[in-house]
Design an enzyme around this catalytic site. Structure first.
Site, PDB file in Angstrom:
ATOM      1  N   TYR A 167       0.799  -1.230   0.000  1.00  0.00           N
ATOM      2  CA  TYR A 167       0.000   0.000   0.000  1.00  0.00           C
ATOM      3  C   TYR A 167       0.833   1.283   0.000  1.00  0.00           C
ATOM      4  O   TYR A 167       1.768   1.433   0.800  1.00  0.00           O
ATOM      5  CB  TYR A 167      -0.919   0.033   1.234  1.00  0.00           C
ATOM      6  CG  TYR A 167      -2.166   0.887   0.996  1.00  0.00           C
ATOM      7  CD1 TYR A 167      -3.318   0.327   0.462  1.00  0.00           C
ATOM      8  CD2 TYR A 167      -2.167   2.247   1.267  1.00  0.00           C
ATOM      9  CE1 TYR A 167      -4.450   1.093   0.219  1.00  0.00           C
ATOM     10  CE2 TYR A 167      -3.296   3.028   1.028  1.00  0.00           C
ATOM     11  CZ  TYR A 167      -4.436   2.431   0.506  1.00  0.00           C
ATOM     12  OH  TYR A 167      -5.551   3.204   0.261  1.00  0.00           O
ATOM     13  N   HIS A 224       8.498  17.931   2.548  1.00  0.00           N
ATOM     14  CA  HIS A 224       7.113  17.479   2.445  1.00  0.00           C
ATOM     15  C   HIS A 224       6.220  18.698   2.199  1.00  0.00           C
ATOM     16  O   HIS A 224       5.536  19.169   3.101  1.00  0.00           O
ATOM     17  CB  HIS A 224       6.746  16.781   3.764  1.00  0.00           C
ATOM     18  CG  HIS A 224       5.473  16.017   3.735  1.00  0.00           C
ATOM     19  ND1 HIS A 224       4.730  15.763   4.864  1.00  0.00           N
ATOM     20  CD2 HIS A 224       4.790  15.434   2.716  1.00  0.00           C
ATOM     21  CE1 HIS A 224       3.670  15.059   4.548  1.00  0.00           C
ATOM     22  NE2 HIS A 224       3.670  14.845   3.254  1.00  0.00           N
ATOM     23  N   CYS A 233      -4.162  17.606   6.206  1.00  0.00           N
ATOM     24  CA  CYS A 233      -4.405  19.021   6.550  1.00  0.00           C
ATOM     25  C   CYS A 233      -4.771  19.819   5.305  1.00  0.00           C
ATOM     26  O   CYS A 233      -4.750  21.041   5.320  1.00  0.00           O
ATOM     27  CB  CYS A 233      -3.192  19.638   7.220  1.00  0.00           C
ATOM     28  SG  CYS A 233      -3.014  19.166   8.946  1.00  0.00           S
ATOM     29  N   ASP A 274       2.765  17.480  -2.864  1.00  0.00           N
ATOM     30  CA  ASP A 274       3.277  16.689  -1.734  1.00  0.00           C
ATOM     31  C   ASP A 274       4.774  16.815  -1.483  1.00  0.00           C
ATOM     32  O   ASP A 274       5.186  16.872  -0.330  1.00  0.00           O
ATOM     33  CB  ASP A 274       2.924  15.209  -1.942  1.00  0.00           C
ATOM     34  CG  ASP A 274       3.003  14.396  -0.657  1.00  0.00           C
ATOM     35  OD1 ASP A 274       2.595  14.911   0.399  1.00  0.00           O
ATOM     36  OD2 ASP A 274       3.470  13.248  -0.710  1.00  0.00           O
ATOM     37  N   ASN A 283      -8.617   6.057   4.421  1.00  0.00           N
ATOM     38  CA  ASN A 283      -7.365   6.353   3.702  1.00  0.00           C
ATOM     39  C   ASN A 283      -7.422   5.826   2.264  1.00  0.00           C
ATOM     40  O   ASN A 283      -6.401   5.492   1.674  1.00  0.00           O
ATOM     41  CB  ASN A 283      -6.166   5.763   4.450  1.00  0.00           C
ATOM     42  CG  ASN A 283      -4.834   6.275   3.915  1.00  0.00           C
ATOM     43  OD1 ASN A 283      -4.687   7.461   3.594  1.00  0.00           O
ATOM     44  ND2 ASN A 283      -3.849   5.386   3.782  1.00  0.00           N
ATOM     45  N   ARG A 299      -2.652  21.647  12.621  1.00  0.00           N
ATOM     46  CA  ARG A 299      -4.036  21.823  13.071  1.00  0.00           C
ATOM     47  C   ARG A 299      -3.999  22.230  14.521  1.00  0.00           C
ATOM     48  O   ARG A 299      -3.752  21.397  15.387  1.00  0.00           O
ATOM     49  CB  ARG A 299      -4.765  20.480  13.036  1.00  0.00           C
ATOM     50  CG  ARG A 299      -5.387  20.137  11.758  1.00  0.00           C
ATOM     51  CD  ARG A 299      -6.041  18.754  11.838  1.00  0.00           C
ATOM     52  NE  ARG A 299      -6.537  18.438  10.522  1.00  0.00           N
ATOM     53  CZ  ARG A 299      -7.776  18.698  10.119  1.00  0.00           C
ATOM     54  NH1 ARG A 299      -8.661  19.219  10.951  1.00  0.00           N
ATOM     55  NH2 ARG A 299      -8.144  18.431   8.894  1.00  0.00           N
ATOM     56  N   GLY A 351     -11.235  28.050  -0.418  1.00  0.00           N
ATOM     57  CA  GLY A 351     -10.912  29.189  -1.286  1.00  0.00           C
ATOM     58  C   GLY A 351     -10.618  30.469  -0.521  1.00  0.00           C
ATOM     59  O   GLY A 351      -9.897  31.351  -1.009  1.00  0.00           O
ATOM     60  N   GLU A 352     -11.183  30.579   0.698  1.00  0.00           N
ATOM     61  CA  GLU A 352     -10.962  31.800   1.489  1.00  0.00           C
ATOM     62  C   GLU A 352      -9.512  31.911   1.971  1.00  0.00           C
ATOM     63  O   GLU A 352      -9.059  33.002   2.341  1.00  0.00           O
ATOM     64  CB  GLU A 352     -11.919  31.850   2.693  1.00  0.00           C
ATOM     65  CG  GLU A 352     -13.398  31.724   2.349  1.00  0.00           C
ATOM     66  CD  GLU A 352     -13.951  32.903   1.541  1.00  0.00           C
ATOM     67  OE1 GLU A 352     -13.177  33.824   1.189  1.00  0.00           O
ATOM     68  OE2 GLU A 352     -15.165  32.898   1.254  1.00  0.00           O
ATOM     69  N   ASN A 353      -8.774  30.796   1.924  1.00  0.00           N
ATOM     70  CA  ASN A 353      -7.354  30.875   2.291  1.00  0.00           C
ATOM     71  C   ASN A 353      -6.580  31.791   1.345  1.00  0.00           C
ATOM     72  O   ASN A 353      -5.473  32.241   1.659  1.00  0.00           O
ATOM     73  CB  ASN A 353      -6.729  29.477   2.321  1.00  0.00           C
ATOM     74  CG  ASN A 353      -7.293  28.623   3.448  1.00  0.00           C
ATOM     75  OD1 ASN A 353      -7.834  29.151   4.427  1.00  0.00           O
ATOM     76  ND2 ASN A 353      -7.185  27.308   3.318  1.00  0.00           N
TER      77      ASN A 353
HETATM   78  O1  SAT Z   1       0.927   6.472   1.655  1.00  0.00           O
HETATM   79  S1  SAT Z   1       1.596   7.747   1.420  1.00  0.00           S
HETATM   80  O2  SAT Z   1       2.722   7.904   2.325  1.00  0.00           O
HETATM   81  O3  SAT Z   1       2.095   7.823   0.071  1.00  0.00           O
HETATM   82  C1  SAT Z   1       0.490   9.031   1.650  1.00  0.00           C
HETATM   83  C2  SAT Z   1       0.658   9.775   2.913  1.00  0.00           C
HETATM   84  O4  SAT Z   1       0.624   9.173   3.993  1.00  0.00           O
HETATM   85  O5  SAT Z   1       0.812  10.993   2.866  1.00  0.00           O
HETATM   86 MN    MN Z   2       2.255  13.587   2.133  1.00  0.00          MN
END
Ligand code: SAT
Ligand code: MN
Length: 599
Positions: A213, A242, A266, A289, A379, A412, A509-511
């Site tokens: 996964y 990140h 987030c 990402d 997830n 957060r 969008g307000e961000n």
């Molecule tokens: O499973 S991943 O690490 O690619 C996604 C995440 O946790 O941000």
């Molecule tokens: Mn990530």
């Protein structure tokens, strides 16, 4: 025996073949035809479902094993030679011991399977900021996902044959097949303690076993592009982070690029594709990402998106939360762990589409709206090509990268942290990055209630000691030819709550209102007031035209809560203590100065 011009590649592959004993070997060329054949094979084997081609052309659904649904942080290891180099935030195992354990697991682990060799590039092929890896895997699902998330195939292999250095990434699902044994639809190791996501930073080597996964198996992503790359970045004087990368254009057509570090869940993908509510402003996406940043000739930091696709959380993605992502995932997308409707389409919670009366849930069972379970796993993910995104910036693959004007950091936080804080200078910005975090609840498994500090959203992704990592950020500031050209660092918090526990700031969008102020600061027109914690928007500097927010609420999210910050200092000091001798002196002095300014 496979033969290559690059003897390092040849030796490594033949060693792995001997150890893992696959039935056959497939060197991936990266072509569409290869992808189509692999997908068809998986559909025929019952591992993938081809979705309704009228509604979702080129899309497939996979269902993972219910025990294999996310990254496994407690089975993720940094096996540096010395324990102190992994630091207090990582699971360390002696590399010799770990290799011995895993070599036993790898012995014969690909029996009955195909060994795929995937040459891949993180970042545009041949860019001076990009790097190359080779993943060996026994999962066709991994090959298909890697083809979307990275650039794979012949062009990359050619660079390796020319002598480009590459990171070795070995992956097995950990489920050899007996002769005649029928494969399961999602093979993986039967128990959690047989899963290993291992990194050998000194050798630039990744060994992953037992999971199929996401980041456990798509080794270009967190394993290489963050955990190994951040070590390379420290050694070579750049940054592997990140972070999302967005392009913002003001009404006069002036462009700025902003990076943003936020922990998982987030809203990084949403922010990267945001539709501004402020008239005349436009946001386009470079990445959602992983950002790799290097100094350019002109002394500015240039960023590339290390990936070529989005591996986004599906639940909660809707036309309201992220219309650009919704459009992107209508075709050529791999869905994992969402619901399958009776007409061959997909459905998930928070899609904004009414639940159908019946569907097949992510575990393959009949589902009805009143059955008490979710149709999609929390997830569940989409894997989708970045090039399909309607708001992708035309320069997103520029090998030179884009010059970064500002860096956002944010977690957060229900209290304490205002909507936005501008750092006084680089060192203060790194301090803010070091203290960022999110509130946890005691309800979450294995986490104590309080603030979980997550420096630069890298806590699960740092390949070395957190103190050395933060010192590297400070050193980057010192290495800058012209400190005035460094990006400004902003701490943001979209998640402040009022006394009733409701979010104060509308987000989404307000961000763009906050982004607008940040761009205006960079241009020298935005006004700020200096406070003890940093520069905050001056009264009226934040554009709230047309926003439905009370005076009181606005005052609350732009207020320095002294009591709360004094308590915060104690909690930060506790956290810094865990760094031991490697706490950068620059950060302890920032903490002391903050205390003085507050009292
Ligand atoms: O499973 S991943 O690490 O690619 C996604 C995440 O946790 O941000
Ligand atoms: Mn990530």
């Amino acid at each position: 025996m496979l033969s290559f011009k690059n003897s390092l590649l040849e030796e490594w592959i033949n060693e792995v073949v001997k150890l893992c004993q696959p039935d056959s070997i497939h060197l991936c060329d990266g072509s569409q035809q290869e992808y189509d054949i692999l997908m068809q094979e998986m559909v025929d084997a019952g591992m993938a479902i081809s979705l309704n081609q009228e509604k979702k052309p080129g899309c497939f659904l996979f269902r993972s094993h219910p025990t294999d649904v996310a990254r496994v942080e407690n089975r993720t290891f940094i096996a540096s030679k010395k324990q102190e180099d992994a630091g207090p935030t990582n699971n360390w195992v002696d590399p010799i011991e770990l290799k011995a354990t895993m070599t036993k697991l790898y012995s014969g682990c690909m029996k009955g399977r195909v060994l795929y060799i995937i040459p891949f590039s993180m970042g545009p092929i041949g860019s001076p900021i990009s790097k190359i890896g080779v993943e060996i895997t026994d999962s066709a699902y991994v090959v298909a996902n890697m083809r979307i998330m990275t650039r794979i195939g012949n062009e990359v292999l050619a660079l390796i044959e020319e002598g480009w250095e590459f990171v070795k990434c070995l992956h097995s699902v950990g489920k050899p097949l007996e002769p005649g044994e029928k494969d399961s639809t999602w093979p993986c190791a039967p128990s959690i303690d047989q899963k290993y996501i291992s990194h050998f930073p000194e050798e630039r080597l990744i060994w992953s076993y037992g999971s199929g996964y996401g980041g456990n198996a798509l080794l270009g992503k967190k394993c290489f592009a963050l955990r190994i790359a951040c070590v390379q970045a420290k050694d070579e004087g750049w940054l592997a982070e990140h972070m999302l990368i967005l392009k913002i254009t003001d009404p006069k057509g002036k462009i700025a690029y902003i990076c943003g570090a936020f922990p998982s869940a987030c809203g990084k993908t949403n922010l990267a594709m945001l539709t501004p509510t402020v008239p005349g402003w436009k946001v386009e996406t470079i990445g959602d990402d992983i950002s790799w940043m290097k100094f350019g000739e002109d002394g500015r930091l240039y960023a590339i998106n290390a990936e070529s696709g989005f591996f986004g959380v599906v639940p909660g993605t809707s036309m309201q939360s992220n219309p650009a992502a919704m459009e992107t995932i209508q075709k050529n997308t791999i869905y994992t762990n969402v619901g399958l409707t009776d007409d061959g389409d997909v459905w998930w919670e928070g899609s904004g589409i009414p639940a159908p009366e019946h569907l097949i849930d992510w575990e393959g069972n009949d589902w009805t709206p009143d059955c008490g379970k979710t149709a999609a796993h929390a997830n569940a993910r989409f894997t989708t090509p970045a090039a399909q995104c309607p708001v992708i910036a035309p320069e997103w693959e520029d090998p030179a990268g884009v010059p970064v004007s500002a860096i956002l950091i944010g977690g957060r936080r229900a209290s304490t942290i205002p909507l936005v804080i501008e750092s006084f200078n680089w060192e203060h910005g790194i301090f803010l990055g070091s203290i960022m975090g999110s509130e946890t609840t005691a309800a979450a498994i294995g986490l104590a209630a309080g603030v979980r500090r997550d420096p630069f959203a890298m806590l699960p992704f740092m390949g070395y000691h957190v103190g050395d990592y933060l010192q590297h950020w400070l050193d980057i500031g010192k290495a800058a030819k012209d400190p005035a050209k460094l990006p400004s660092i902003y701490m943001v918090n979209w998640f402040r709550k009022n006394e009733e526990g409701k979010f104060i700031w509308p987000g989404y969008g307000e961000n763009s209102r906050v982004l607008k102020w940040i761009v205006e600061r960079a241009e020298g027109t935005g006004e700020a007031v200096a406070t003890s914690i940093g520069n905050l928007p001056a009264p009226k500097a934040l554009d709230i035209n047309g926003l439905n927010i009370s005076e009181n609420d606005l005052e609350m999210i732009l207020h320095v809560d002294k009591e709360a910050w004094l308590a915060e200092i104690d909690s930060i000091r506790e956290n810094f203590k865990s760094y031991g001798e490697k706490l950068p002196p620059g950060l302890s002095s920032q903490l002391e100065s903050l205390k003085e300014r507050l009292s």
